[in-house]
Design a protein around this motif. Structure first.
Motif, PDB file in Angstrom:
ATOM      1  N   LEU A 115     -11.044  -6.753  13.179  1.00  0.00           N
ATOM      2  CA  LEU A 115     -10.721  -6.273  11.833  1.00  0.00           C
ATOM      3  C   LEU A 115     -11.101  -4.794  11.678  1.00  0.00           C
ATOM      4  O   LEU A 115     -11.510  -4.357  10.606  1.00  0.00           O
ATOM      5  N   GLU A 116     -10.931  -4.046  12.756  1.00  0.00           N
ATOM      6  CA  GLU A 116     -11.274  -2.621  12.758  1.00  0.00           C
ATOM      7  C   GLU A 116     -10.566  -1.905  11.623  1.00  0.00           C
ATOM      8  O   GLU A 116      -9.346  -1.995  11.474  1.00  0.00           O
ATOM      9  N   TYR A 117     -11.349  -1.194  10.831  1.00  0.00           N
ATOM     10  CA  TYR A 117     -10.820  -0.481   9.672  1.00  0.00           C
ATOM     11  C   TYR A 117      -9.638   0.400  10.073  1.00  0.00           C
ATOM     12  O   TYR A 117      -9.725   1.197  10.987  1.00  0.00           O
ATOM     13  N   GLY A 118      -8.510   0.209   9.363  1.00  0.00           N
ATOM     14  CA  GLY A 118      -7.324   1.020   9.579  1.00  0.00           C
ATOM     15  C   GLY A 118      -6.421   0.560  10.706  1.00  0.00           C
ATOM     16  O   GLY A 118      -5.276   1.001  10.794  1.00  0.00           O
ATOM     17  N   ALA A 119      -6.886  -0.325  11.580  1.00  0.00           N
ATOM     18  CA  ALA A 119      -6.066  -0.822  12.688  1.00  0.00           C
ATOM     19  C   ALA A 119      -5.163  -1.960  12.199  1.00  0.00           C
ATOM     20  O   ALA A 119      -5.318  -2.477  11.092  1.00  0.00           O
ATOM     21  N   MET A 120      -4.222  -2.367  13.023  1.00  0.00           N
ATOM     22  CA  MET A 120      -3.260  -3.412  12.649  1.00  0.00           C
ATOM     23  C   MET A 120      -3.970  -4.719  12.245  1.00  0.00           C
ATOM     24  O   MET A 120      -3.562  -5.386  11.301  1.00  0.00           O
ATOM     25  N   GLY A 121      -5.012  -5.091  12.954  1.00  0.00           N
ATOM     26  CA  GLY A 121      -5.735  -6.330  12.648  1.00  0.00           C
ATOM     27  C   GLY A 121      -6.433  -6.301  11.307  1.00  0.00           C
ATOM     28  O   GLY A 121      -6.747  -7.345  10.736  1.00  0.00           O
ATOM     29  N   TRP A 122      -6.670  -5.125  10.779  1.00  0.00           N
ATOM     30  CA  TRP A 122      -7.375  -4.956   9.505  1.00  0.00           C
ATOM     31  C   TRP A 122      -6.491  -5.303   8.307  1.00  0.00           C
ATOM     32  O   TRP A 122      -6.978  -5.738   7.265  1.00  0.00           O
ATOM     33  N   ASN A 123      -5.181  -5.129   8.441  1.00  0.00           N
ATOM     34  CA  ASN A 123      -4.258  -5.360   7.325  1.00  0.00           C
ATOM     35  C   ASN A 123      -4.290  -6.807   6.854  1.00  0.00           C
ATOM     36  O   ASN A 123      -4.421  -7.736   7.659  1.00  0.00           O
ATOM     37  N   ILE A 124      -4.140  -6.982   5.553  1.00  0.00           N
ATOM     38  CA  ILE A 124      -4.013  -8.331   4.991  1.00  0.00           C
ATOM     39  C   ILE A 124      -2.727  -8.934   5.527  1.00  0.00           C
ATOM     40  O   ILE A 124      -1.698  -8.261   5.641  1.00  0.00           O
ATOM     41  N   HIS A 125      -2.783 -10.213   5.876  1.00  0.00           N
ATOM     42  CA  HIS A 125      -1.635 -10.887   6.504  1.00  0.00           C
ATOM     43  C   HIS A 125      -0.392 -10.757   5.622  1.00  0.00           C
ATOM     44  O   HIS A 125      -0.459 -10.962   4.404  1.00  0.00           O
ATOM     45  N   SER A 126       0.730 -10.455   6.246  1.00  0.00           N
ATOM     46  CA  SER A 126       1.979 -10.204   5.508  1.00  0.00           C
ATOM     47  C   SER A 126       2.487 -11.419   4.738  1.00  0.00           C
ATOM     48  O   SER A 126       3.245 -11.270   3.789  1.00  0.00           O
ATOM     49  N   ALA A 127       2.065 -12.616   5.103  1.00  0.00           N
ATOM     50  CA  ALA A 127       2.501 -13.817   4.380  1.00  0.00           C
ATOM     51  C   ALA A 127       1.917 -13.866   2.972  1.00  0.00           C
ATOM     52  O   ALA A 127       2.436 -14.579   2.112  1.00  0.00           O
ATOM     53  N   ILE A 128       0.852 -13.116   2.753  1.00  0.00           N
ATOM     54  CA  ILE A 128       0.190 -13.142   1.442  1.00  0.00           C
ATOM     55  C   ILE A 128      -0.049 -11.717   0.933  1.00  0.00           C
ATOM     56  O   ILE A 128      -1.088 -11.431   0.332  1.00  0.00           O
ATOM     57  N   THR A 129       0.878 -10.859   1.134  1.00  0.00           N
ATOM     58  CA  THR A 129       0.752  -9.451   0.766  1.00  0.00           C
ATOM     59  C   THR A 129       0.358  -9.277  -0.697  1.00  0.00           C
ATOM     60  O   THR A 129       0.972  -9.870  -1.586  1.00  0.00           O
ATOM     61  N   PRO A 130      -0.668  -8.464  -0.938  1.00  0.00           N
ATOM     62  CA  PRO A 130      -1.074  -8.194  -2.332  1.00  0.00           C
ATOM     63  C   PRO A 130       0.024  -7.475  -3.108  1.00  0.00           C
ATOM     64  O   PRO A 130       0.812  -6.729  -2.528  1.00  0.00           O
ATOM     65  N   GLN A 131       0.046  -7.713  -4.404  1.00  0.00           N
ATOM     66  CA  GLN A 131       0.940  -6.988  -5.293  1.00  0.00           C
ATOM     67  C   GLN A 131       0.142  -5.898  -5.998  1.00  0.00           C
ATOM     68  O   GLN A 131      -1.089  -5.879  -5.940  1.00  0.00           O
ATOM     69  N   GLU A 132       0.849  -5.025  -6.669  1.00  0.00           N
ATOM     70  CA  GLU A 132       0.222  -3.852  -7.279  1.00  0.00           C
ATOM     71  C   GLU A 132      -0.929  -4.198  -8.224  1.00  0.00           C
ATOM     72  O   GLU A 132      -1.939  -3.506  -8.272  1.00  0.00           O
ATOM     73  N   GLU A 133      -0.789  -5.292  -8.971  1.00  0.00           N
ATOM     74  CA  GLU A 133      -1.810  -5.652  -9.954  1.00  0.00           C
ATOM     75  C   GLU A 133      -3.032  -6.336  -9.334  1.00  0.00           C
ATOM     76  O   GLU A 133      -4.065  -6.492  -9.985  1.00  0.00           O
ATOM     77  N   ASP A 134      -2.942  -6.737  -8.077  1.00  0.00           N
ATOM     78  CA  ASP A 134      -4.059  -7.395  -7.413  1.00  0.00           C
ATOM     79  C   ASP A 134      -5.135  -6.370  -7.060  1.00  0.00           C
ATOM     80  O   ASP A 134      -4.848  -5.187  -6.872  1.00  0.00           O
ATOM     81  N   ILE A 135      -6.349  -6.851  -6.957  1.00  0.00           N
ATOM     82  CA  ILE A 135      -7.468  -5.973  -6.620  1.00  0.00           C
ATOM     83  C   ILE A 135      -7.926  -6.277  -5.205  1.00  0.00           C
ATOM     84  O   ILE A 135      -8.096  -7.434  -4.828  1.00  0.00           O
ATOM     85  N   ILE A 136      -8.120  -5.214  -4.420  1.00  0.00           N
ATOM     86  CA  ILE A 136      -8.612  -5.348  -3.051  1.00  0.00           C
ATOM     87  C   ILE A 136     -10.030  -4.793  -3.005  1.00  0.00           C
ATOM     88  O   ILE A 136     -10.283  -3.665  -3.422  1.00  0.00           O
ATOM     89  N   ILE A 137     -10.933  -5.612  -2.495  1.00  0.00           N
ATOM     90  CA  ILE A 137     -12.335  -5.250  -2.353  1.00  0.00           C
ATOM     91  C   ILE A 137     -12.624  -5.111  -0.855  1.00  0.00           C
ATOM     92  O   ILE A 137     -12.310  -6.001  -0.070  1.00  0.00           O
ATOM     93  N   HIS A 138     -13.247  -4.010  -0.468  1.00  0.00           N
ATOM     94  CA  HIS A 138     -13.602  -3.784   0.937  1.00  0.00           C
ATOM     95  C   HIS A 138     -15.073  -4.116   1.147  1.00  0.00           C
ATOM     96  O   HIS A 138     -15.918  -3.760   0.325  1.00  0.00           O
ATOM     97  N   LYS A 139     -15.342  -4.794   2.261  1.00  0.00           N
ATOM     98  CA  LYS A 139     -16.727  -5.171   2.569  1.00  0.00           C
ATOM     99  C   LYS A 139     -17.015  -4.928   4.043  1.00  0.00           C
ATOM    100  O   LYS A 139     -16.095  -4.781   4.849  1.00  0.00           O
TER     101      LYS A 139
END
Length: 175
Positions: free
Chosen positions: A59-83
């Motif tokens: 889940l390296e930051y910025g790498a392909m594995g880090w992205n949220i899975h495309s089957a559940i892509t966030p929408q604009e109103e969703d909130i993403i929290i980084h940890k």
């Protein structure tokens, strides 16, 4: 009525590597898509927690594995929290963002059962949130001692001290 939010922890590409896919990954994604649809229909806030791994981590930051899975892509109103730790609250803005929206009840899903899901359930409980763990919507990998299903079953039982544990079919969002 207590305001709810759907929390999706670490469902990122790196958890679905071809040679090491999380247990029942396709089923997990399908159930998450269904829960996301229900949440969106009821205007239930959706929070994605995205792990920022170090260099070389799946889940390296910025790498392909880090992205949220495309089957559940966030929408604009969703909130993403980084940890950066298993605790979705530790050194993040999660608590602040939940409070901004008046959320008191978290419906928790995601990966990895015995690490980030477990830690976040316990922490949310200790912070005063009502917690629901969706029993068929968190996953992991087998260990040397236990199968993935045994780990999931064990945590569904143990986390009952900190959360109401229900299958996805029993989850109801605010109308």
């Amino acid at each position: 009525m207590t305001k709810k939010a759907l929390l999706i922890i670490d469902v990122q590409n790196g958890m679905f590597q071809e040679d090491n896919v999380v247990y029942m990954g396709d089923k997990l994604l399908q159930i998450l898509k269904d829960l996301l649809s229900q949440a969106r229909l009821t205007n239930t806030p959706i929070f994605y927690v995205q792990h920022n791994g170090s260099v070389g981590h799946p889940l390296e930051y910025g790498a392909m594995g880090w992205n949220i899975h495309s089957a559940i892509t966030p929408q604009e109103e969703d909130i993403i929290i980084h940890k950066t730790t298993p605790d979705s609250f530790f050194n993040t803005s999660l608590d602040e963002e939940l409070k901004k929206q008046g959320i008191e009840h978290l419906i928790i899903t995601g990966i990895q059962t015995e690490a980030c899901v477990d830690t976040t359930c316990r922490r949310a409980f200790s912070m005063g949130y009502k917690v629901t763990l969706v029993s068929d919507t968190h996953s992991t990998w087998a260990s040397e001692e236990l199968t993935a299903q045994q780990i999931i079953n064990h945590h569904n039982s143990v986390l009952g001290w900190f959360a109401d544990v229900y299958p996805s079919n029993d989850i109801k969002f605010n109308l």
